[in-house]
Structure formats: C-alpha cells, structure tokens
Scaffold this active site. Structure first.
Site, mmCIF file in Angstrom:
data_model
loop_
_atom_site.group_PDB
_atom_site.id
_atom_site.type_symbol
_atom_site.label_atom_id
_atom_site.label_comp_id
_atom_site.label_asym_id
_atom_site.label_seq_id
_atom_site.Cartn_x
_atom_site.Cartn_y
_atom_site.Cartn_z
ATOM 1 N N HIS A 70 -14.661 -54.839 -31.824
ATOM 2 C CA HIS A 70 -15.488 -54.829 -33.027
ATOM 3 C C HIS A 70 -14.602 -54.774 -34.272
ATOM 4 O O HIS A 70 -14.105 -53.715 -34.647
ATOM 5 C CB HIS A 70 -16.446 -53.619 -32.968
ATOM 6 C CG HIS A 70 -17.427 -53.557 -34.089
ATOM 7 N ND1 HIS A 70 -17.967 -52.388 -34.562
ATOM 8 C CD2 HIS A 70 -17.987 -54.550 -34.836
ATOM 9 C CE1 HIS A 70 -18.792 -52.654 -35.552
ATOM 10 N NE2 HIS A 70 -18.819 -53.954 -35.737
ATOM 11 N N ASN A 99 -21.374 -48.252 -36.731
ATOM 12 C CA ASN A 99 -22.718 -48.560 -37.232
ATOM 13 C C ASN A 99 -23.726 -47.452 -36.977
ATOM 14 O O ASN A 99 -24.737 -47.363 -37.666
ATOM 15 C CB ASN A 99 -23.190 -49.883 -36.654
ATOM 16 C CG ASN A 99 -22.495 -51.029 -37.359
ATOM 17 O OD1 ASN A 99 -22.527 -51.096 -38.585
ATOM 18 N ND2 ASN A 99 -21.814 -51.878 -36.620
ATOM 19 N N GLU A 128 -12.815 -51.318 -33.503
ATOM 20 C CA GLU A 128 -13.440 -50.403 -32.531
ATOM 21 C C GLU A 128 -13.355 -51.108 -31.180
ATOM 22 O O GLU A 128 -13.896 -52.205 -31.024
ATOM 23 C CB GLU A 128 -14.928 -50.230 -32.887
ATOM 24 C CG GLU A 128 -15.351 -48.858 -33.319
ATOM 25 C CD GLU A 128 -16.859 -48.773 -33.574
ATOM 26 O OE1 GLU A 128 -17.528 -49.766 -33.919
ATOM 27 O OE2 GLU A 128 -17.377 -47.658 -33.412
ATOM 28 N N SER A 173 -22.054 -55.697 -33.103
ATOM 29 C CA SER A 173 -22.056 -54.470 -33.900
ATOM 30 C C SER A 173 -22.806 -53.358 -33.202
ATOM 31 O O SER A 173 -22.706 -52.202 -33.603
ATOM 32 C CB SER A 173 -22.757 -54.724 -35.231
ATOM 33 O OG SER A 173 -22.160 -55.782 -35.905
HETATM 34 N N1 LIG Z 1 -21.237 -59.273 -40.863
HETATM 35 C C1 LIG Z 1 -20.514 -58.198 -40.615
HETATM 36 O O1 LIG Z 1 -20.072 -57.503 -41.539
HETATM 37 C C2 LIG Z 1 -20.182 -57.828 -39.191
HETATM 38 C C3 LIG Z 1 -19.212 -56.832 -38.972
HETATM 39 C C4 LIG Z 1 -18.830 -56.544 -37.667
HETATM 40 C C5 LIG Z 1 -19.442 -57.209 -36.615
HETATM 41 N N2 LIG Z 1 -20.400 -58.160 -36.843
HETATM 42 C C6 LIG Z 1 -20.974 -58.847 -35.685
HETATM 43 O O2 LIG Z 1 -20.330 -60.108 -35.567
HETATM 44 C C7 LIG Z 1 -21.245 -61.066 -34.994
HETATM 45 C C8 LIG Z 1 -21.363 -62.244 -35.943
HETATM 46 O O3 LIG Z 1 -21.870 -61.776 -37.167
HETATM 47 P P1 LIG Z 1 -21.702 -62.638 -38.513
HETATM 48 O O4 LIG Z 1 -21.996 -61.692 -39.627
HETATM 49 O O5 LIG Z 1 -20.431 -63.379 -38.490
HETATM 50 O O6 LIG Z 1 -22.932 -63.649 -38.339
HETATM 51 P P2 LIG Z 1 -23.187 -65.051 -39.085
HETATM 52 O O7 LIG Z 1 -24.644 -65.214 -39.123
HETATM 53 O O8 LIG Z 1 -22.405 -65.111 -40.358
HETATM 54 O O9 LIG Z 1 -22.523 -66.130 -38.076
HETATM 55 C C9 LIG Z 1 -22.977 -66.331 -36.785
HETATM 56 C C10 LIG Z 1 -22.533 -67.726 -36.340
HETATM 57 O O10 LIG Z 1 -22.846 -67.865 -34.941
HETATM 58 C C11 LIG Z 1 -23.188 -69.221 -34.741
HETATM 59 N N3 LIG Z 1 -23.892 -69.382 -33.470
HETATM 60 C C12 LIG Z 1 -25.179 -69.086 -33.160
HETATM 61 N N4 LIG Z 1 -25.439 -69.417 -31.883
HETATM 62 C C13 LIG Z 1 -24.296 -69.918 -31.356
HETATM 63 C C14 LIG Z 1 -23.932 -70.428 -30.081
HETATM 64 N N5 LIG Z 1 -24.800 -70.494 -29.084
HETATM 65 N N6 LIG Z 1 -22.670 -70.881 -29.900
HETATM 66 C C15 LIG Z 1 -21.771 -70.830 -30.928
HETATM 67 N N7 LIG Z 1 -22.051 -70.356 -32.167
HETATM 68 C C16 LIG Z 1 -23.295 -69.895 -32.366
HETATM 69 C C17 LIG Z 1 -24.032 -69.582 -35.956
HETATM 70 O O11 LIG Z 1 -24.117 -70.982 -36.137
HETATM 71 C C18 LIG Z 1 -23.259 -68.867 -37.075
HETATM 72 O O12 LIG Z 1 -22.312 -69.731 -37.683
HETATM 73 C C19 LIG Z 1 -22.543 -60.322 -34.755
HETATM 74 O O13 LIG Z 1 -22.576 -59.866 -33.435
HETATM 75 C C20 LIG Z 1 -22.458 -59.161 -35.744
HETATM 76 O O14 LIG Z 1 -23.217 -58.049 -35.343
HETATM 77 C C21 LIG Z 1 -20.775 -58.487 -38.105
#
Ligand SMILES: NC(=O)c1ccc[n+]([C@@H]2O[C@H](COP(=O)([O-])OP(=O)(O)OC[C@H]3O[C@@H](n4cnc5c(N)ncnc54)[C@H](O)[C@@H]3O)[C@@H](O)[C@H]2O)c1
Length: 297
Positions: A139, A189, A151, A118
């Site tokens: 993104h 963001n 994005e 993000s």
């Molecule tokens: N939540 C949102 O609305 C949103 C929107 C756009 C982008 N993002 C981005 O997407 C990414 C994920 O966010 P999220 O909200 O899904 O997070 P989340 O916390 O829901 O999930 C993250 C997952 O990554 C896993 N993980 C951690 N270390 C790991 C590794 N070494 N190998 C494999 N898996 C691993 C964790 O076990 C977890 O299941 C982030 O970079 C975040 O900034 C989030």
C-alpha cells in the site's frame, strides 16, 4: 526482481510505475483505458521534469526512467514476464477478485502478486488464487514518488519469505515499509478515513466552511494539509469505497459514509481527478478555489 507489472494507470498506478522505473526496474504499465495510459505517461514525464528542474535528478535519469516504461492494454500480455505484479486498479472488490483470478492463471508460478488496495482484505483476494502464500498488500501513499511509507499487509497465509522480499524491495525503492496485519482499512485508512468522514459531516452540518475546517486542522494539529483537501487528492470515490469496506467489514455505524460524500460521488465530483470536489481545480492546482457549492452566501 527485475520485471514489474503495474495494473491500473490512475492516480496511484502512474506514481508506482514512475517509482519502480526510476530505480531501474523494467515496468509494464497496464490499463484497460488507452486514455488513462496516455495521461499517466504524460503525468510521469511532467513529474520528472519538475524533479529535473529542482536538480533532484539528471537528464540521463529522466531518459532512463522513461525508457524503462512500457504501456499496454492487455493484462495477459503485460504480466507474462513479471517477477512482481502491483495491482492498482479501481477500488472495487469484484474487479480486484476478477483481476487476481486472471493473474494467477497467466503469471509465472513464482510471480508475487501485490495489491495496492486501501482497504480490501488481502486474505480474500489471495483466496481466489492458487498461490495464497505469494499474495500481499503493498500500500503506497499518494503521491508515490514523494511519500516514504509503504504499508506491507500480510494476508493470513502470506509467507515470511514473500513478506521479507517485499519489505526489502520497498527499502530498495527508497521507501520505509511498515508490516501490518490484514484488517479492513489496515492502519492508515482505519485512522485517516474516519477523520475525513468527520470533516465532511462537520461541513455538511455547517459548523464551518471548507477553508475553515482545513485551516483548523493545518494550524491546530500541524497537519500539512486539511482533510477536505486531502480527500480531493485521494479521490472522493476512493474515500467512499474505503469507508464502505470498513462499514461492512466492521458492521459499525461509525464508518458509515456521510451523505454529502455519497451525493458528491454520484454527481461525479471526485476531487482533483475530475477537476472539482470540495475545491475547484478548473484553473489548475495552484489556483484552486473553494467549489461554488460550498461558498458561503
Ligand atoms: N488515491 C489514493 O490516494 C490512493 C492511495 C493509496 C491506495 N489507493 C488505492 O490504489 C488503487 C487505485 O486507486 P487510484 O486512486 O489510482 O484510482 P483511479 O481511479 O485514479 O485509477 C484506477 C485505474 O484503474 C483502471 N482499471 C479499472 N479496471 C481495470 C482493469 N480491469 N484492468 C486494468 N486497469 C483497470 C482504470 O481505468 C483507472 O485508470 C485503489 O485500490 C485505491 O484504493 C489509492
């Protein structure tokens, strides 16, 4: 591109995997946590059932989507045949750099490496690989199967060819890609997080209640949901990480996360994914109520 690997099966990873699988791509969904993988597959199935009920897809589409998905816990195993890897692991710079170093070693030399980060610099991520021209930001927005925007973030040396193929791929997924340059928080963001942070300050300074703040933004600005509800959907830990990256990246106080946000994350109140944030989801999303902590006495 045929084979896609998605790293991280959390909020975003399951939606990204679902979207690719529904469009006929073979998807390896990889997470270090078997529980996260189990939960992700259950979520995808539940979301497909909802789409089936609304007659947006057929039973055949559902079966086809599920059969395109494979869950794994080992990155090296899950990415070896990938044409594209979309990394959607936890928003933590050290973790992402470690993952990209490993991907660079174990993927085919022509595999494109995308991050769903993000806010973290795509150029910095690309720098730890030997294929900087093939590293890009992809993104997606939450919930991925529904939200149209992608994005597409070019690092400083991302090639035109790679950018073009990711733009085309996004369109093939039924999305609308927007190409942006690499800067902390990119566009989405950089604009959204200061608003969410300000909403939290407004709550912390007791200017209005959780519902009051969200209602002002829904009815006054025609936003489909209020900023506090949106923060709960995104995950308060994710919001905090993004604000931290922008605060450090721009060295500007205006991005400093509100103390209430920091405190809630410390207490594990992360929003929908932990069952409690500004709202309480213990009785399900539909029956959410304002969290006890914020009830006006
Ligand atoms: N939540 C949102 O609305 C949103 C929107 C756009 C982008 N993002 C981005 O997407 C990414 C994920 O966010 P999220 O909200 O899904 O997070 P989340 O916390 O829901 O999930 C993250 C997952 O990554 C896993 N993980 C951690 N270390 C790991 C590794 N070494 N190998 C494999 N898996 C691993 C964790 O076990 C977890 O299941 C982030 O970079 C975040 O900034 C989030």
């Amino acid at each position: 591109m045929k084979n896609i690997s998605v790293i991280g099966a959390g909020t975003m990873g399951n939606g990204i995997a679902h979207t690719f699988a529904q469009k006929g791509y073979k998807v390896n969904l990889i997470d270090i946590s078997p529980e996260a993988l189990e939960k992700a597959l259950a979520t995808i199935e539940k979301n497909l059932d909802r789409m089936l009920k609304k007659e947006e897809i057929t039973e055949e589409d559902k079966v086809g989507t599920l059969s395109n998905l494979c869950a794994l816990t080992e990155i090296s195993e899950g990415v070896k045949n990938a044409d594209l890897v979309v990394e959607a692991a936890t928003e933590n710079i050290d973790l992402k750099l470690k993952i990209f170093k490993q991907l660079d070693k174990v993927c085919k030399s022509d595999t494109i490496l995308a991050s769903n980060t993000s806010s973290i610099s795509i150029t910095q991520i690309a720098n730890v690989t030997n294929r900087e021209d093939k590293v890009i930001g992809m993104h997606f927005m939450n919930p991925v199967p529904i939200m149209k925007l992608v994005e597409v973030i070019r690092g400083q040396v991302t090639s035109d060819e790679v950018t073009q193929s990711i733009m085309e791929l996004s369109k093939h997924l039924g999305k609308i890609p927007v190409e942006v340059n690499d800067a902390p928080g990119f566009v989405a963001n950089r604009i959204l997080m200061p608003m969410i942070n300000e909403a939290i300050h407004t709550l912390n300074e007791n200017v209005s209640s959780v519902e009051g703040i969200d209602t002002v933004m829904i009815l006054g600005m025609s936003h489909p949901m209020g900023p506090l509800q949106l923060a709960d959907f995104i995950g308060l830990d994710v919001c905090l990480s993004i604000l931290d990256v922008m605060y450090k990246g721009f060295s500007d106080e205006k991005y400093a996360p509100c103390s209430l946000l920091v405190e809630m994350v410390k207490k594990g109140k992360l929003g929908v994914k932990s069952g409690i944030g500004f709202y309480d989801y213990s009785e399900g999303l539909k029956n959410k109520k304002v969290a006890q902590q914020f009830l006006i006495k």
